[in-house]
Design a protein around this motif. Sequence first.
Motif, PDB file in Angstrom:
ATOM      1  N   GLY A  88     -10.111  80.485  26.589  1.00 40.09           N
ATOM      2  CA  GLY A  88      -9.691  79.619  27.685  1.00 40.09           C
ATOM      3  C   GLY A  88      -8.195  79.585  27.800  1.00 40.09           C
ATOM      4  N   HIS A 145     -16.138  76.725  30.593  1.00 41.21           N
ATOM      5  CA  HIS A 145     -15.452  77.659  31.493  1.00 41.21           C
ATOM      6  C   HIS A 145     -14.756  78.794  30.744  1.00 41.21           C
ATOM      7  CE1 HIS A 145     -16.389  74.951  34.691  1.00 41.21           C
ATOM      8  NE2 HIS A 145     -15.836  73.956  34.028  1.00 41.21           N
ATOM      9  N   ALA A 146     -14.746  78.713  29.425  1.00 39.19           N
ATOM     10  CA  ALA A 146     -14.101  79.771  28.640  1.00 39.19           C
ATOM     11  C   ALA A 146     -14.969  81.026  28.583  1.00 39.19           C
ATOM     12  CB  ALA A 146     -13.815  79.274  27.222  1.00 39.19           C
ATOM     13  N   CYS A 153      -6.405  74.021  35.540  1.00 42.52           N
ATOM     14  CA  CYS A 153      -6.417  73.325  34.249  1.00 42.52           C
ATOM     15  C   CYS A 153      -5.122  73.606  33.481  1.00 42.52           C
ATOM     16  CB  CYS A 153      -7.638  73.775  33.445  1.00 42.52           C
ATOM     17  SG  CYS A 153      -7.839  72.936  31.867  1.00 42.52           S
ATOM     18  N   CYS A 197     -15.239  75.120  25.604  1.00 43.61           N
ATOM     19  CA  CYS A 197     -15.247  74.668  26.988  1.00 43.61           C
ATOM     20  C   CYS A 197     -16.136  75.642  27.751  1.00 43.61           C
ATOM     21  CB  CYS A 197     -13.847  74.680  27.576  1.00 43.61           C
ATOM     22  SG  CYS A 197     -13.858  74.376  29.363  1.00 43.61           S
ATOM     23  N   PRO A 229     -12.023  76.794  36.895  1.00 38.54           N
ATOM     24  CA  PRO A 229     -10.898  75.868  37.055  1.00 38.54           C
ATOM     25  C   PRO A 229      -9.726  76.151  36.119  1.00 38.54           C
ATOM     26  CG  PRO A 229     -12.635  74.830  35.790  1.00 38.54           C
ATOM     27  CD  PRO A 229     -13.128  76.218  36.126  1.00 38.54           C
ATOM     28  N   CYS A 230      -9.735  77.284  35.442  1.00 38.90           N
ATOM     29  CA  CYS A 230      -8.753  77.508  34.375  1.00 38.90           C
ATOM     30  C   CYS A 230      -7.301  77.526  34.858  1.00 38.90           C
ATOM     31  CB  CYS A 230      -9.076  78.783  33.609  1.00 38.90           C
ATOM     32  SG  CYS A 230     -10.658  78.645  32.759  1.00 38.90           S
ATOM     33  N   LEU A 264      -9.933  66.126  30.604  1.00 39.15           N
ATOM     34  CA  LEU A 264     -10.018  67.019  31.759  1.00 39.15           C
ATOM     35  C   LEU A 264     -11.171  66.653  32.679  1.00 39.15           C
ATOM     36  CD1 LEU A 264      -9.543  70.305  29.684  1.00 39.15           C
ATOM     37  CD2 LEU A 264      -7.770  69.045  30.928  1.00 39.15           C
ATOM     38  N   ILE A 285     -14.400  67.450  32.111  1.00 38.78           N
ATOM     39  CA  ILE A 285     -15.346  68.570  32.165  1.00 38.78           C
ATOM     40  C   ILE A 285     -16.610  68.147  31.421  1.00 38.78           C
ATOM     41  CG2 ILE A 285     -15.780  70.945  31.391  1.00 38.78           C
ATOM     42  CD1 ILE A 285     -12.742  71.438  31.784  1.00 38.78           C
ATOM     43  N   LYS A 299      -2.350  70.818  32.571  1.00 34.77           N
ATOM     44  CA  LYS A 299      -2.039  70.500  31.175  1.00 34.77           C
ATOM     45  C   LYS A 299      -0.550  70.668  30.903  1.00 34.77           C
ATOM     46  CE  LYS A 299      -5.410  73.083  29.322  1.00 34.77           C
ATOM     47  NZ  LYS A 299      -6.481  73.648  28.457  1.00 34.77           N
TER      48      LYS A 299
HETATM   49  S1  SF4 Z   1     -11.538  77.188  29.484  1.00 34.20           S
HETATM   50 FE1  SF4 Z   1      -9.612  76.196  28.927  1.00 34.20          FE
HETATM   51  S2  SF4 Z   1      -8.335  76.432  30.737  1.00 34.20           S
HETATM   52 FE2  SF4 Z   1     -10.447  76.854  31.374  1.00 34.20          FE
HETATM   53  S3  SF4 Z   1     -11.185  74.857  32.117  1.00 34.20           S
HETATM   54 FE3  SF4 Z   1     -11.769  75.013  29.959  1.00 34.20          FE
HETATM   55  S4  SF4 Z   1     -10.106  73.993  28.862  1.00 34.20           S
HETATM   56 FE4  SF4 Z   1      -9.350  74.437  30.910  1.00 34.20          FE
END
Ligand code: SF4
Lengths: 308, 68
Positions: B68, A231-232, A139, A229, A135-136, A81, A83, A143
Amino acid sequence: MKCRKCGAKAAINMRQHKLALCKQHYLEWIPTQTQRFIEEHHMFSPEDRILVAVSGGKDSLALWDILTRLGYQADGLYIGLGIDSGFGYSDKSLHFCQKYAEDHRLSLIVVDVKDAYGSTIPQLNEKTPRGKDKPCAVCGLSKRNIMNRVARDGDYDVLVTGHNLDDEAAVLFGNTLNWLGSYLLRQGPVLEADHPGLVRKAKPLFRFYERETTAYALLRGIEYIYDECPHAEGAKSIYYKEVLNQLERNRPGTKLIFYLNFLKAKEGGLFAEQAPETDPLNTCLTCGQPTSSPEQCAFCRLVERSTP
Amino acid sequence: MGTSMTAKLILRKEEFEVKSGMTVRSALEKLEIVPESVIATRQGDLITDDELIEEGDVITLISVISGG
Ligand code: SF4
Ligand SMILES: [Zn+2]
Ligand SMILES: [Zn+2]
């Protein structure tokens, strides 16, 4: 607490099943149960070629491990990704997937989003009209498109993901709170390939609690990425899981019953199939996957927008 | 340090001191950690939450929730 099968010291107690098991018996129990779920839901058979989406996390690597131990032919797919967030999240997660594949002589397909489409996920996100801070959405969209494309182009019979019961119950909880009928209708352990260009999907771990997939990975000695991640953080799904675990604490089995009874209710016709006219699917002119838009799917539009 | 009957619980970057002699589950309840959200380990072994915490124990909690 003692193992129900041999009386040795238990490694895990599953309160919802009133079942405690030692390491050895737990490592046997999980694949046996998985095989049962695969058969019960007609997910796939030993002749099928399976593509496992692996993220480097505990669930997907545990799934790959279980399937190959059960004798299925399963290749891995890792999507890079791009990230970083200061600790190399994507690099690290790739490392765990590669290590698992090498140690077990399995084949891993790697698609790096930047190499394949010119931008990382965070970069694609910046190019979206409303430039969301997380960015979820981008993302998830990416995916789904990439997984399906790789599975289709590689002639795999089924694409499997490591979703566990907590993942599924959290999604169900969110969909129910908002009464999202069409989502409720589509949620389940198997998604049929009901449009040309779509590959069948299955979630063999859907009956295991997150705690159980973690215990499996730990007891099996699978090295996985423990950090989330970045962003989670603050994700709704995590909040829903916490709420469900509060219920679970006082009433073991609550989240399992919530999800299983939903499946039963759905099978019994609780949700009416919506008229197909409401959702006419077209074929994306670029990638050939189903889309509700007349020309390009959302992912291909996104990629095109970000290529100069 | 020294004579106090304590043990340590570690969750990610946080460390908690707990009294020895109680079960893992009551220590979790006391710290307001939902037992369903973690797995307790001692010296690399998974332990069930009815285990008694002994003096000087270092219990590492593995968070099981991912998102996520
Ligand atoms: S939390 Fe999950 S959906 Fe959001 S950017 Fe990270 S991997 Fe992607
Ligand atoms: Zn046993
Ligand atoms: Zn497309």
